[in-house]
Each structure stands twice: as structure tokens, then as C-alpha cells.
Scaffold this motif. Sequence first.
Motif, short mmCIF file in Angstrom:
data_model
loop_
_atom_site.label_atom_id
_atom_site.label_comp_id
_atom_site.label_asym_id
_atom_site.label_seq_id
_atom_site.Cartn_x
_atom_site.Cartn_y
_atom_site.Cartn_z
N ASN A 110 0.81 -1.22 0.00
CA ASN A 110 0.00 0.00 0.00
C ASN A 110 0.84 1.27 0.00
O ASN A 110 0.32 2.36 0.24
N ILE A 138 -7.47 12.65 -5.13
CA ILE A 138 -7.79 11.56 -4.21
C ILE A 138 -7.66 12.08 -2.78
O ILE A 138 -6.59 12.52 -2.36
N THR A 140 -7.58 11.07 0.97
CA THR A 140 -7.35 9.87 1.78
C THR A 140 -6.56 10.22 3.02
O THR A 140 -5.96 11.31 3.12
N ILE A 159 -0.48 4.30 2.19
CA ILE A 159 -1.89 4.63 1.99
C ILE A 159 -2.75 3.73 2.88
O ILE A 159 -2.36 2.61 3.23
N ASP A 163 -7.27 -0.40 -2.30
CA ASP A 163 -8.14 0.21 -3.31
C ASP A 163 -7.78 1.68 -3.52
O ASP A 163 -7.73 2.16 -4.67
N THR A 164 -7.53 2.39 -2.43
CA THR A 164 -7.15 3.80 -2.55
C THR A 164 -5.79 3.93 -3.23
O THR A 164 -5.58 4.82 -4.06
N LYS A 165 -4.90 3.02 -2.90
CA LYS A 165 -3.57 3.03 -3.53
C LYS A 165 -3.70 2.86 -5.04
O LYS A 165 -3.08 3.60 -5.83
N ALA A 167 -6.28 3.53 -6.90
CA ALA A 167 -6.94 4.73 -7.45
C ALA A 167 -5.92 5.84 -7.67
O ALA A 167 -5.95 6.54 -8.69
#
Length: 229
Positions: A110, A138, A140, A159, A163-165, A167
Amino acid sequence: MLNGNPEREKGHKLAIEEQDNQKRKRETSFSPSPEGQRVQRKQKRVQAGDMAEVKNMFKTLMEEIAEMKKDQRAYQTEVTTLREENQRLTERLERVEQHLEKLEKSERRNNIVIKGGKLQGSEITAEVEELLKNKVGIQTEIQDARLVSEKYDIVVAKIENWDTKRAIMKQKNKLKGSKTFIEDHYTKQESEIQKKIRGIAAAEKTKGVEAKVEYKKMIWAGEELKKNM
């Protein structure tokens, strides 16, 4: 019978005597004197002794050769054992390295690497969150961020989830044209693979072919080329 001829009888006796003399001479020539016999016996003893010594030397030599062969077999066995042990250690080391690689990849899963972001303040975590929000789109929460190279302006940030990584990695092209770059946090092995792929991509670009580098693959003229190493 010589028919009573005295001359013939005398000649016959002389002939017999001559034959006897010749016979004695021959016997004398083949029969050494007592001294000669002693010399011959001594020579035979010397020859017998020499032969015994030669036999002993040969026996000793054969024993030494047998011992050398025994030592050689023991040495070969030891070498074989060492080679097998070395092979086992090599295989074990490879397994350990593979395990460490997996652990390192899991630890970095991540993470992102930010280059050229001018993130060198006392609140790097907040600065990373601000950069991602304003320039990548983004929002986060960064779990951790640290400056790993002040000279080259490199920051590693963790991160909150995978999923955020992903994105972030998909939208990092919004930084195109700036001096800020975002990359995956590769292990040493992955870095070597990516370096080779970038080299291939650079060579293709000199030919006028559009090539895009991604994780362990390159998009080349619209086709995907994977670098499985």
C-alpha cells in the motif's frame, strides 16, 4: 681286437687317453674350483637378497598406492558431501530470499513513492495528503510518510488501503507536465525488473513507437508486453 698289431694297439691307447684328457678338460672347465664355487654361492645369495629387497620394495609401493587410493576415495566422498551440503544451503537461501521478497512486497503493497514533490517540511504526512487531494484528486488518510532522500526529494507514504492506492496510481497521470512523480514502492527485485522494462521502452521510443511502462509490463504500440522475470 687289433689282431696283435703293437703299433695299432699303441695308437688306440693314445686315442683313448686323448679322449679321457679332453673329457677331463671339459669337466674341469664346467666345474669351478672351490673358490669359484664360493664366489658363485655368494653371488646367488646376493641375487636372492636383491630379489627379496625388490619384492619388499614392490610390496611397500603397492601398500602405499592402496593407501593413496583409500585417501582419494575418502576425499572424493568428502567433496561430494560438501557439494550436496552447499546445494542444500543454496536452495535454502533461495527459499529464504523468496520468503523475504514476499514479506517485503506485502509490507510495501500500500506504499507509494513521491519524487519531486517538495515535501520536506515538518508535517510531511499532511503535505502528502494535501498533494494527493489537490493534484491527484484523491482524498485519503495517510498512515505514515517519511523522507527517504532529501537530496533527491523522495518521500515514501503508506496509503490506508489497497483500493485507494490503486486509485492513486490510476490518476497519477494528472501530474503529467509537472516535476512531481508517483510510483509504486518496489522491492529491489521489482526495481531491477522495472529498470529493464524502462530500458526497452526508451529504446522503442527512439524508434518513434509509443511505449508506456506499467508494473512488470509495457504497453507497446497498443499491445501488452509482460516482463516475467
